[in-house]
Design a protein around this motif. Sequence first.
Motif, PDB file in Angstrom:
ATOM      1  N   PHE A 131       0.809  -1.210   0.000  1.00  9.61           N
ATOM      2  CA  PHE A 131       0.000   0.000   0.000  1.00  9.61           C
ATOM      3  C   PHE A 131       0.846   1.266   0.000  1.00  9.61           C
ATOM      4  O   PHE A 131       0.353   2.336  -0.348  1.00  9.61           O
ATOM      5  CB  PHE A 131      -0.990  -0.021   1.168  1.00  9.61           C
ATOM      6  N   VAL A 132       2.114   1.163   0.332  1.00  5.04           N
ATOM      7  CA  VAL A 132       3.020   2.320   0.251  1.00  5.04           C
ATOM      8  C   VAL A 132       3.186   2.737  -1.211  1.00  5.04           C
ATOM      9  O   VAL A 132       3.275   3.922  -1.526  1.00  5.04           O
ATOM     10  CB  VAL A 132       4.389   1.994   0.898  1.00  5.04           C
ATOM     11  N   ASN A 133       3.205   1.768  -2.104  1.00  4.72           N
ATOM     12  CA  ASN A 133       3.375   2.038  -3.529  1.00  4.72           C
ATOM     13  C   ASN A 133       2.060   1.958  -4.304  1.00  4.72           C
ATOM     14  O   ASN A 133       2.063   1.748  -5.526  1.00  4.72           O
ATOM     15  CB  ASN A 133       4.406   1.086  -4.125  1.00  4.72           C
ATOM     16  N   GLU A 134       0.956   2.144  -3.615  1.00  4.30           N
ATOM     17  CA  GLU A 134      -0.353   2.161  -4.251  1.00  4.30           C
ATOM     18  C   GLU A 134      -0.433   3.364  -5.195  1.00  4.30           C
ATOM     19  O   GLU A 134       0.045   4.448  -4.867  1.00  4.30           O
ATOM     20  CB  GLU A 134      -1.429   2.263  -3.166  1.00  4.30           C
ATOM     21  N   VAL A 135      -1.002   3.169  -6.376  1.00  5.13           N
ATOM     22  CA  VAL A 135      -1.118   4.243  -7.363  1.00  5.13           C
ATOM     23  C   VAL A 135      -2.571   4.409  -7.801  1.00  5.13           C
ATOM     24  O   VAL A 135      -3.354   3.461  -7.770  1.00  5.13           O
ATOM     25  CB  VAL A 135      -0.234   3.987  -8.605  1.00  5.13           C
ATOM     26  N   GLU A 136      -2.877   5.632  -8.194  1.00  2.00           N
ATOM     27  CA  GLU A 136      -4.190   5.910  -8.755  1.00  2.00           C
ATOM     28  C   GLU A 136      -4.187   5.440 -10.206  1.00  2.00           C
ATOM     29  O   GLU A 136      -3.192   5.606 -10.916  1.00  2.00           O
ATOM     30  CB  GLU A 136      -4.510   7.400  -8.681  1.00  2.00           C
ATOM     31  N   ALA A 137      -5.299   4.872 -10.636  1.00  2.00           N
ATOM     32  CA  ALA A 137      -5.403   4.380 -12.011  1.00  2.00           C
ATOM     33  C   ALA A 137      -6.842   4.538 -12.493  1.00  2.00           C
ATOM     34  O   ALA A 137      -7.749   4.782 -11.689  1.00  2.00           O
ATOM     35  CB  ALA A 137      -4.981   2.918 -12.078  1.00  2.00           C
ATOM     36  N   ARG A 138      -7.013   4.396 -13.776  1.00  3.27           N
ATOM     37  CA  ARG A 138      -8.357   4.348 -14.361  1.00  3.27           C
ATOM     38  C   ARG A 138      -8.433   3.050 -15.144  1.00  3.27           C
ATOM     39  O   ARG A 138      -7.573   2.765 -15.970  1.00  3.27           O
ATOM     40  CB  ARG A 138      -8.606   5.538 -15.282  1.00  3.27           C
ATOM     41  N   VAL A 139      -9.457   2.268 -14.831  1.00  2.65           N
ATOM     42  CA  VAL A 139      -9.638   0.978 -15.496  1.00  2.65           C
ATOM     43  C   VAL A 139     -10.984   0.987 -16.218  1.00  2.65           C
ATOM     44  O   VAL A 139     -11.885   1.744 -15.867  1.00  2.65           O
ATOM     45  CB  VAL A 139      -9.567  -0.203 -14.492  1.00  2.65           C
ATOM     46  N   SER A 140     -11.095   0.147 -17.213  1.00  2.00           N
ATOM     47  CA  SER A 140     -12.366   0.055 -17.931  1.00  2.00           C
ATOM     48  C   SER A 140     -13.422  -0.553 -17.012  1.00  2.00           C
ATOM     49  O   SER A 140     -13.112  -1.313 -16.083  1.00  2.00           O
ATOM     50  CB  SER A 140     -12.213  -0.802 -19.192  1.00  2.00           C
ATOM     51  N   LEU A 141     -14.658  -0.208 -17.286  1.00  2.00           N
ATOM     52  CA  LEU A 141     -15.761  -0.775 -16.514  1.00  2.00           C
ATOM     53  C   LEU A 141     -15.758  -2.302 -16.647  1.00  2.00           C
ATOM     54  O   LEU A 141     -15.964  -3.015 -15.671  1.00  2.00           O
ATOM     55  CB  LEU A 141     -17.090  -0.181 -16.969  1.00  2.00           C
ATOM     56  N   GLN A 142     -15.486  -2.803 -17.847  1.00  2.00           N
ATOM     57  CA  GLN A 142     -15.449  -4.254 -18.060  1.00  2.00           C
ATOM     58  C   GLN A 142     -14.373  -4.912 -17.199  1.00  2.00           C
ATOM     59  O   GLN A 142     -14.597  -5.972 -16.618  1.00  2.00           O
ATOM     60  CB  GLN A 142     -15.218  -4.575 -19.543  1.00  2.00           C
TER      61      GLN A 142
END
Length: 145
Positions: free
Chosen positions: A58-69
């Motif tokens: 969790f220290v290296n957790e990143v924000e991302a955007r993933v497809s709904l699928q």
Amino acid sequence: MNFEKEILISFFMIRILLENKKTSVKSVDYRVPVSRAPWSGKKITQLNLWHIEGHYDFVNEVEARVSLQFLVNQFIHCKLIHATRDRDRNWSEIFVCSDFEIRKALYRISMDEIRKIFSFVGADYSDQVHYKWDAKIDDYQVTLE
């Protein structure tokens, strides 16, 4: 847990809508903000699935955007699902990953974002549906707008 079960059923319903072309292309193209914590490399078994702090970085957790699928598949094929509550004991976020992703990453999504997804898909109707005969599959190809 009943809450997690209801979330899984809801995402299964979204999958059915997407696969049966019951939404517009907007739902197909919908990108969901999540946090992605990479797998730490520690062994995960049926008896220690709940110990997410030990299995994911969790220290290296990143924000991302993933497809709904992609997100739907995480829920439908979940190997790990864990809901958390806020200080007022309201459901606040869900950690989830599929059997395919369990040794890659754990995804965190807020309940606010899940509510947005349910509202968006529930109100999304295709303006136009096009059918074109495809002799190779002996059926129509369906495209949405």
